[in-house]
Design a protein around this motif. Structure first.
Motif, PDB file in Angstrom:
ATOM      1  N   ARG A  82      16.396 -47.808 -25.963  1.00  0.00           N
ATOM      2  CA  ARG A  82      16.025 -48.312 -24.625  1.00  0.00           C
ATOM      3  C   ARG A  82      17.232 -48.921 -23.926  1.00  0.00           C
ATOM      4  O   ARG A  82      17.459 -48.682 -22.743  1.00  0.00           O
ATOM      5  N   ASP A  86      19.217 -47.390 -20.494  1.00  0.00           N
ATOM      6  CA  ASP A  86      19.489 -48.177 -19.291  1.00  0.00           C
ATOM      7  C   ASP A  86      20.979 -48.247 -18.980  1.00  0.00           C
ATOM      8  O   ASP A  86      21.379 -48.141 -17.824  1.00  0.00           O
ATOM      9  N   GLU A  87      21.789 -48.440 -20.010  1.00  0.00           N
ATOM     10  CA  GLU A  87      23.222 -48.675 -19.815  1.00  0.00           C
ATOM     11  C   GLU A  87      24.055 -47.398 -19.719  1.00  0.00           C
ATOM     12  O   GLU A  87      25.096 -47.397 -19.078  1.00  0.00           O
ATOM     13  N   PRO A  89      22.958 -43.808 -18.869  1.00  0.00           N
ATOM     14  CA  PRO A  89      21.899 -42.850 -18.532  1.00  0.00           C
ATOM     15  C   PRO A  89      22.199 -41.405 -18.944  1.00  0.00           C
ATOM     16  O   PRO A  89      21.265 -40.642 -19.224  1.00  0.00           O
TER      17      PRO A  89
END
Length: 174
Positions: A82, A86-87, A89
């Motif tokens: 996760r 987010d960091e 993509p």
């Protein structure tokens, strides 16, 4: 063994597995993932070898291994994957492939647990077949995961948290 608060290092000076950190900061998470994979590989190899001379502890060892592997994959899905999605993509397709592998592994672990249930004699041939398939899948999965994620995970160094929060478990100290 490294002293409390110090990091274990390999022969080339790379951080292997922090043994403790007073600030609870992430360090070399990708390297820690590799250590976990090495430990899981060794445990699976030992488990498969134990099928040749079954003991009363074999069921417990197998169930313990299945639980640890499941905890690792669940931890990755909810933690590291996760965060990386987010960091970073561009890793999302890789992460989706890895989550799909985790689902297949979970199916194998479920079948192994079913084979071990009850007091009936251990169906060694069936358990061996499942563990052999698991070993082949995990080897491919671990190599792909390590190749694609170690650098991105190591870039998380210095953030608050623990590797266990991101990876589901830590590699046991020998």
């Amino acid at each position: 063994m490294a002293a409390e608060g110090m990091e274990a290092r390999d022969s080339m000076g790379r951080t292997l597995h922090p043994t403790g950190s007073p600030t609870d900061r992430l360090a070399a998470v990708g390297n820690q993932m590799i250590e976990i994979h090495l430990w899981l590989r060794a445990e699976l190899a030992r488990l498969r070898a134990d099928l040749d001379t079954p003991s009363r502890d074999l069921r417990a060892h197998c169930l313990t291994f299945c639980a640890a592997l499941g905890r690792h994959h669940t931890g990755e899905d909810a933690g590291a994957f996760r965060l990386l999605a987010d960091e970073v993509p561009e890793l999302r397709p890789v992460l989706a492939n890895l989550v799909a592998d985790h689902d297949v592994v979970a199916g194998i672990l479920g079948r192994v647990e079913e084979l071990l249930a009850g007091d009936r004699p251990l169906p060694t041939a069936q358990v061996r077949a499942e563990l052999d398939g698991l070993a082949a899948l995990l080897e491919s999965h671990f190599r792909y995961e390590e190749k694609r994620l170690v650098s991105a995970l190591n870039a998380l160094t210095g953030r608050p948290g623990t590797a266990e929060q991101l990876l589901g478990l830590t590699a046991p100290a020998d």
